[in-house]
Write an enzyme that holds these catalytic residues in place. Sequence first.
Site, PDB file in Angstrom:
ATOM      1  N   ASP A  76       0.819  -1.211   0.000  1.00 34.47           N
ATOM      2  CA  ASP A  76       0.000   0.000   0.000  1.00 34.47           C
ATOM      3  C   ASP A  76       0.859   1.270   0.000  1.00 34.47           C
ATOM      4  OD1 ASP A  76      -1.466  -2.250   0.925  1.00 34.47           O
ATOM      5  OD2 ASP A  76      -2.981  -0.947   1.804  1.00 34.47           O
ATOM      6  N   HIS A  78      -1.216   4.607  -0.494  1.00 31.44           N
ATOM      7  CA  HIS A  78      -2.275   5.437   0.107  1.00 31.44           C
ATOM      8  C   HIS A  78      -1.952   6.930   0.109  1.00 31.44           C
ATOM      9  CE1 HIS A  78      -5.394   2.717   1.297  1.00 31.44           C
ATOM     10  NE2 HIS A  78      -4.566   1.916   1.952  1.00 31.44           N
ATOM     11  N   ASP A 104      -4.009  -0.234  -3.628  1.00 30.09           N
ATOM     12  CA  ASP A 104      -4.256   0.816  -2.633  1.00 30.09           C
ATOM     13  C   ASP A 104      -3.277   1.972  -2.797  1.00 30.09           C
ATOM     14  OD1 ASP A 104      -6.370  -0.634  -1.716  1.00 30.09           O
ATOM     15  OD2 ASP A 104      -5.770  -0.595   0.387  1.00 30.09           O
ATOM     16  N   ASP A 107      -6.513   7.365  -1.499  1.00 28.17           N
ATOM     17  CA  ASP A 107      -7.231   7.487  -0.216  1.00 28.17           C
ATOM     18  C   ASP A 107      -6.251   7.627   0.950  1.00 28.17           C
ATOM     19  OD1 ASP A 107      -9.782   7.443  -1.268  1.00 28.17           O
ATOM     20  OD2 ASP A 107     -10.055   5.293  -0.995  1.00 28.17           O
ATOM     21  N   ARG A 108      -6.799   8.144   2.049  1.00 26.11           N
ATOM     22  CA  ARG A 108      -6.091   8.298   3.327  1.00 26.11           C
ATOM     23  C   ARG A 108      -5.052   9.413   3.271  1.00 26.11           C
ATOM     24  NH1 ARG A 108      -9.218   5.164   6.860  1.00 26.11           N
ATOM     25  NH2 ARG A 108      -9.408   3.030   6.081  1.00 26.11           N
ATOM     26  N   ASN A 136      -8.436  -2.847  -2.937  1.00 23.50           N
ATOM     27  CA  ASN A 136      -9.841  -2.588  -2.614  1.00 23.50           C
ATOM     28  C   ASN A 136     -10.189  -1.106  -2.653  1.00 23.50           C
ATOM     29  OD1 ASN A 136      -8.197  -2.472  -0.123  1.00 23.50           O
ATOM     30  ND2 ASN A 136     -10.138  -2.027   0.894  1.00 23.50           N
ATOM     31  N   HIS A 137      -9.184  -0.219  -2.578  1.00 20.61           N
ATOM     32  CA  HIS A 137      -9.468   1.220  -2.661  1.00 20.61           C
ATOM     33  C   HIS A 137      -9.530   1.723  -4.095  1.00 20.61           C
ATOM     34  CE1 HIS A 137      -9.462   2.810   1.534  1.00 20.61           C
ATOM     35  NE2 HIS A 137      -8.976   1.595   1.746  1.00 20.61           N
ATOM     36  N   HIS A 185      -3.673  -8.147  -3.728  1.00 21.36           N
ATOM     37  CA  HIS A 185      -3.778  -7.131  -2.685  1.00 21.36           C
ATOM     38  C   HIS A 185      -4.280  -7.711  -1.372  1.00 21.36           C
ATOM     39  CE1 HIS A 185      -4.221  -3.296  -0.736  1.00 21.36           C
ATOM     40  NE2 HIS A 185      -5.450  -3.634  -0.376  1.00 21.36           N
ATOM     41  N   ARG A 233     -14.361  -7.118   8.035  1.00 22.34           N
ATOM     42  CA  ARG A 233     -14.421  -5.970   7.126  1.00 22.34           C
ATOM     43  C   ARG A 233     -15.764  -5.875   6.401  1.00 22.34           C
ATOM     44  NH1 ARG A 233      -9.210  -3.748   5.735  1.00 22.34           N
ATOM     45  NH2 ARG A 233      -7.442  -5.056   6.323  1.00 22.34           N
ATOM     46  N   HIS A 260      -2.475  -4.821   2.049  1.00 29.50           N
ATOM     47  CA  HIS A 260      -3.807  -4.641   2.631  1.00 29.50           C
ATOM     48  C   HIS A 260      -3.836  -4.360   4.133  1.00 29.50           C
ATOM     49  CE1 HIS A 260      -8.114  -4.768   2.442  1.00 29.50           C
ATOM     50  NE2 HIS A 260      -8.269  -5.965   2.991  1.00 29.50           N
TER      51      HIS A 260
END
Length: 332
Positions: A76, A78, A104, A107-108, A136-137, A185, A233, A260
């Site tokens: 990741d 991010h 990923d 985001d974040r 997943n993002h 991922h 999740r 992940h």
Amino acid sequence: MGVPKVTTDGPKKTDPHDPVKWLGTVVERLKWWSPGNCQKLFLEAELIELCYRAREQFWKSSVLLQVEAPVNICGDIHGQFEDLLALFELTGYPPHQKYLFLGDYVDRGPFSIEVITLLFAFQILHPEKFYLLRGNHESRPVNMQYGFYLECRKRYSERLYDAFQLAFYCMPLCAVVSKKIICMHGGISEDLIDLNQLNKVDRPCDIPDIGVIADLTWADPDDKLQGYGGSPRGAGRSFGPEAVRKFLQLHSLDLVVRAHQVVMDGYEFFAQQQLVTIFSAPAYCGQFDNAGAVLNVDYNLACSFTIFRPDKNFNGLASDEKTKKQGKKDGH
């Protein structure tokens, strides 16, 4: 090799007659990036063009990638763009080094646009040296909530956000390195009986809550299980050590590499070193004291880790401390 200086008076326009040269300027501009000049580097039309070209490149590849070692495998990111630059400074820029990223990217963190722009540019320029999997993002229902949508809307427009989704929905989901190391991922799937199933995935597609695609992007290891179970999740499943052993045996593989989850050393083994989690965003979100790591796989499938930590006393690149650790040697 030196980096040519780029002025920051304004973004350069796309040259449709020389896309390779234009993509080179995208990379060079980002190497000179700083928070203060970030909005001067690109026109929105350039970034939309980049998304269209990335989508075309994803269409040319299969959902299951075949990658030959040696390769550097990254987890990741991010939106932590300064850390991404630090990663390349430490391990080498493509095409001099081959990379496989496990998803990923957005985001974040605060600079998801820069992260995905640089990665898309490398992926288009060096398709035999640079590979991107979907996390997943890289999904509208998720990145609508966790920062990427607001970043695109605030800095450019919803049109750019939609262009990125078109590319995300065509990304590969899984990779096998030299026929022995499987990468994704999230994690393994009980429903993945034959890896050729992945080539039947109909793209573009979003990520469902259950099934093979959900597991590849959402699943987590759980040492309280042996087989498979539900996930806290709410998407994908959890799996235990025995599930990993049986999955590797079924597909004649030696190792699972996934991302992940935040792991404090940047990497963490599971199931008697049959699975390793890689996380490449150090000091994640400014809330963790974790290291970032890259898994280095050499020609003989011997694995080692490049570990980098943020330098808290330095305000430029987010990390400049590097260590190497030997890991498992696969295939022997």
